[in-house]
Design a protein around this motif. Structure first.
Motif, PDB file in Angstrom:
ATOM      1  N   TYR A 204      22.138  59.934 -10.090  1.00 39.52           N
ATOM      2  CA  TYR A 204      22.104  59.543 -11.495  1.00 39.52           C
ATOM      3  C   TYR A 204      22.398  58.050 -11.652  1.00 39.52           C
ATOM      4  CZ  TYR A 204      22.350  64.618 -11.954  1.00 39.52           C
ATOM      5  OH  TYR A 204      22.109  65.969 -11.840  1.00 39.52           O
ATOM      6  N   GLU A 205      23.303  57.544 -10.827  1.00 42.30           N
ATOM      7  CA  GLU A 205      23.582  56.104 -10.863  1.00 42.30           C
ATOM      8  C   GLU A 205      22.323  55.312 -10.515  1.00 42.30           C
ATOM      9  OE1 GLU A 205      26.726  52.897  -8.900  1.00 42.30           O
ATOM     10  OE2 GLU A 205      26.209  54.724  -7.812  1.00 42.30           O
ATOM     11  N   ASN A 206      21.579  55.786  -9.515  1.00 41.67           N
ATOM     12  CA  ASN A 206      20.352  55.097  -9.115  1.00 41.67           C
ATOM     13  C   ASN A 206      19.284  55.166 -10.197  1.00 41.67           C
ATOM     14  OD1 ASN A 206      21.332  54.250  -6.639  1.00 41.67           O
ATOM     15  ND2 ASN A 206      20.568  56.047  -5.528  1.00 41.67           N
ATOM     16  N   LEU A 207      19.278  56.254 -10.980  1.00 41.72           N
ATOM     17  CA  LEU A 207      18.353  56.342 -12.098  1.00 41.72           C
ATOM     18  C   LEU A 207      18.611  55.212 -13.085  1.00 41.72           C
ATOM     19  CD1 LEU A 207      16.284  57.678 -14.006  1.00 41.72           C
ATOM     20  CD2 LEU A 207      18.122  59.214 -14.769  1.00 41.72           C
ATOM     21  N   ALA A 208      19.860  55.022 -13.438  1.00 41.24           N
ATOM     22  CA  ALA A 208      20.203  53.950 -14.369  1.00 41.24           C
ATOM     23  C   ALA A 208      19.904  52.581 -13.768  1.00 41.24           C
ATOM     24  CB  ALA A 208      21.675  54.048 -14.760  1.00 41.24           C
ATOM     25  N   LYS A 209      20.198  52.413 -12.492  1.00 40.62           N
ATOM     26  CA  LYS A 209      19.915  51.137 -11.838  1.00 40.62           C
ATOM     27  C   LYS A 209      18.421  50.841 -11.830  1.00 40.62           C
ATOM     28  CE  LYS A 209      23.805  50.701  -8.585  1.00 40.62           C
ATOM     29  NZ  LYS A 209      24.169  50.693  -7.137  1.00 40.62           N
TER      30      LYS A 209
END
Length: 735
Positions: A204-209
């Motif tokens: 999910y963090e990578n989605l935002a990034k």
């Protein structure tokens, strides 16, 4: 100055950037989106590019089907732009849409003026909503009580026809089920709670990034494509970088180090080494190695590329042939905190052989006293051509026709009895290559009719005498065979030059051309990008179009699992089918008298072909599953479904052993719950290669059908005289 040059210069001069209510409205929307929203704005180059695109797409001298940029088209653009941002309706709320609706009928004016603040404001809200959803999902991972899977609730994943969520609370419910589904998949794959939590938190963090890494040019391209795609499904705007990548894909070559890269979290890693390239020849790089810094030449500064977008890293590594690039690399077997090794490579031109035509031979066993048949197969993934290399008259420029001609010579040397050209999932490419490739199988004549925007019809054909392959021939097609593939298959069918086997093709009957927007202002460096513009419609020599209807095979069977889900007929603004006059052409054969016999033999053979039966079962199962819009979140139900699927695969593998069939190398592969970027890069690449060795009953059956035709015509001279009345002319089925 030409009239066309005058037109585009006039557009740049007469549509200035005028500050209006656009900027104020957009600023208010960005402010409401929250402090994390990014407020992009159009550069002068983007404003000018927008006007140029408008000039092209609204002018009948360029566009095949120009449309006025009015309120109706604005509403269509608005819908498409929303779909490109949030097609799954997972981020925006009904309140967001209500705010955006003020621009629904005004995007046409924004684009004409080059003041694109509404598009950037909508994106700013989108980015903020992504951050909010990601924050919610990551917080939910801390709640162990959220991951009970004993109830009867379901995750509704298909929201195409669903209304926009009423508020954040409704989105919370949707995302709670989505996160629970992600958790359940990893749990069923054997992962422990802490590992699941870490994996999903990073996902999910990578989605935002990933969204945060988007630049103004990405948003600009997406917005302009909401306009271009509203004209027709195959008109697109390309930024300068996207245009470069498109041209590289067509030329099957690039200047660089010869490595396929993949982003994994914050680091770019090597997925594959291209044979014959600088990376492969050096022996210093391996799949899985991580690139953490890049330097130019022998002494340029090393730039830390950790956290960069992959296309930015690729741009630093590519460069002119003969130049040097330095890479700081952490080997695959070492941790990311290990000191990197310095690798210096000399860039070279690299041919992407994996995407080029390939050949093999399939042996069809003897039957009913008929001898063994050896059928050559040529797999052609695209109608590629190195346009620049051809313009320079280079000796080694990439060309689908040249490669197929070489492979035909090799197959002739292997004494094959027939050739099948496999065009499955060949989405097309160069129109010129389609014409020249057809010329390998006919002795001069028209290949395709092209009707331009003004109505003029031009007939393009093969002007070279001689045939590269005169023997038995078939073309294998599926729903993914499009454009140039349909020109070729249609011509072969119209000429009676070979059998067409498989399923009805995509139905793309239009011609596109790349228009360089920098050519009118004569920019020295790329600034405005390019437009892939529909300029004409093509028709078969028999007069019919492939548009919407596609090419219908002579012998039909399902050749893709999801044929009903894509294709020209699924587009809401596709051109309709139509027909023009036929043009005179040779008819080498007429397969109509032969088809009933071939169909009977095909039906009897597949009734006893376990691989083909399994394929048919899988197609039926996929199509039944595709009708569903939700999945159970009950662990018992999901495990039972998985166990049934695993048991089916195991039973098939055992039956393969008993029947002496080739084993499926992926029979034991199950859902690991991971995204591609989360898997071990080396093992994932190896699994991808194994997939190439899976049994292919469709290709084997196509070869068997062609072998049937050869045997039937050899045995029955009367039938042969009906099917091949011009057997004494070039192009007959004999050597």
């Amino acid at each position: 100055m030409t009239s066309k040059t005058s037109l585009f210069c006039a557009l740049l001069l007469t549509l200035p950037l005028a500050h209006s209510a656009w900027a104020d409205d957009a600023a208010q929307t960005v402010a409401k989106a929250g402090p994390a929203a990014t407020a992009f704005s159009a550069t002068q180059d983007q404003a000018n590019a927008a006007k140029l695109v408008y000039g092209l797409l609204s002018d009948s001298r360029y566009a095949y089907r120009p449309k006025p940029l009015d309120d109706a088209l604005s509403a269509d653009m608005y819908k498409r732009y929303l779909e490109s941002l949030d097609g799954g309706k997972q981020f925006f709320t009904a309140a967001d849409i209500a705010r955006f609706d003020r621009w629904k009928l005004r995007l046409d004016d924004a684009l004409k003026s080059g003041e694109l603040d509404p598009a950037y404001a909508m994106f700013a809200t989108y980015r903020q909503r992504v951050d909010e959803r990601v924050a919610f999902a990551r917080e939910l991972l801390k709640d162990d009580g959220a991951f009970d899977f004993s109830g009867d609730d379901r995750y509704e994943y298909d929201r195409e026809d669903a209304p926009w969520a009423a508020d954040s609370a409704e989105l919370d419910t949707l995302w709670r089920q989505s996160v629970r589904n992600d958790w359940l998949r990893l749990r069923m794959a054997g992962k422990q709670p802490e590992d699941i939590r870490k994996t999903l938190d990073r996902r999910y963090e990578n989605l935002a990034k990933g969204i945060a890494e988007l630049k103004g040019e990405d948003v600009f391209q997406t917005f302009l494509n909401s306009y271009a795609n509203a004209i027709d499904p195959h008109t697109d705007y390309l930024t300068p970088r996207s245009a470069d990548n498109f041209n590289l894909s067509m030329s099957l070559s690039l200047e660089g180090i010869g490595a396929v890269l993949q982003k994994q979290d914050d680091v770019v890693a090597i997925r594959e080494i291209v044979a014959g390239g600088p990376a492969g020849k050096s022996g210093l790089l391996n799949p899985g190695d991580r690139i953490v810094a890049v330097g130019q030449g022998t002494s340029g500064a090393m730039e830390d590329v950790v956290g960069w977008r992959i296309d930015d890293v690729v741009a630093k590594i590519r460069g002119k042939k003969g130049s040097k690039v330095r890479l700081d690399v952490i080997p695959v077997e070492m941790g990311l905190d290990s000191p990197p090794s310095r690798v210096v490579l000399v860039r070279d031109r690299v041919r992407l052989e994996d995407q080029a035509a390939k050949s093999k031979v399939i042996t069809i066993p003897a039957t009913d006293g008929a001898p063994v048949q050896r059928i050559g197969v040529i797999e052609l993934p695209g109608f590629y051509q190195d346009f620049e290399g051809r313009r320079r008259n280079a000796d080694d420029y990439a060309s689908a026709t040249r490669d197929v001609a070489r492979l035909l010579t090799e197959l002739r040397g292997k004494n094959v009895d027939g050739v099948v050209l496999d065009l499955r999932n060949n989405g097309g490419g160069s129109l010129n290559e389609a014409i020249e490739l057809t010329g390998l199988f006919i002795d001069r004549g028209p290949v395709v009719q092209v009707r331009e925007s003004g109505g003029r019809v031009v007939v393009n054909g093969d002007e070279d005498s001689g045939i590269a392959w005169e023997g038995p021939f078939a073309v294998l097609i599926n729903r993914g065979s499009a454009s140039a593939s349909e020109i070729f298959a249609g011509a072969i069918q119209d000429y009676g030059r070979g059998l067409v086997i498989g399923e009805t093709t995509f139905g793309k009957g239009t011609v596109q051309n790349l228009i360089d927007l920098d050519r009118w202002p004569a920019n020295e460096a790329p600034r405005f990008g390019q437009v892939k513009l529909t300029i004409a419609q093509f028709f078969r020599v028999s007069g019919g179009s492939t548009q919407n209807k596609g090419v219908v095979p002579d012998i039909a069977f399902p050749a893709s699992v999801d044929a009903s889900e894509f294709g020209e007929s699924t587009y809401d603004n596709a051109l309709p089918w139509t027909k023009i006059s036929a043009v005179p052409h040779v008819r080498y054969g007429n397969f109509e008298p032969l088809l009933p016999k071939l169909q009977t033999l095909h039906t009897a053979r597949i009734a006893g072909d376990r691989e083909f039966q399994w394929w048919s079962e899988d197609v039926a199962q996929y199509r039944a599953e595709s009708e569903k819009t939700s999945v159970s979140l009950n662990e018992g139900v999901r495990r039972a479904e998985r166990d049934r699927e695993q048991a089916k695969r195991k039973a098939r593998q055992e039956e393969r052993k008993a029947l002496g069939l080739a084993l499926d190398p992926l029979a034991d592969v199950t859902d690991d719950g991971l995204a591609a970027s989360e898997r071990d890069i080396v093992k994932d690449a190896e699994r991808e290669k194994l997939a190439e060795d899976r049994p292919d009953p469709l290709l084997r059956e196509s070869a068997a059908i062609l072998a049937d035709a050869v045997r039937l015509l050899d045995r029955d001279k009367q039938l042969s005289a009906q099917v091949l009345p011009t057997a004494n002319q070039p192009g007959h089925w004999a050597d």
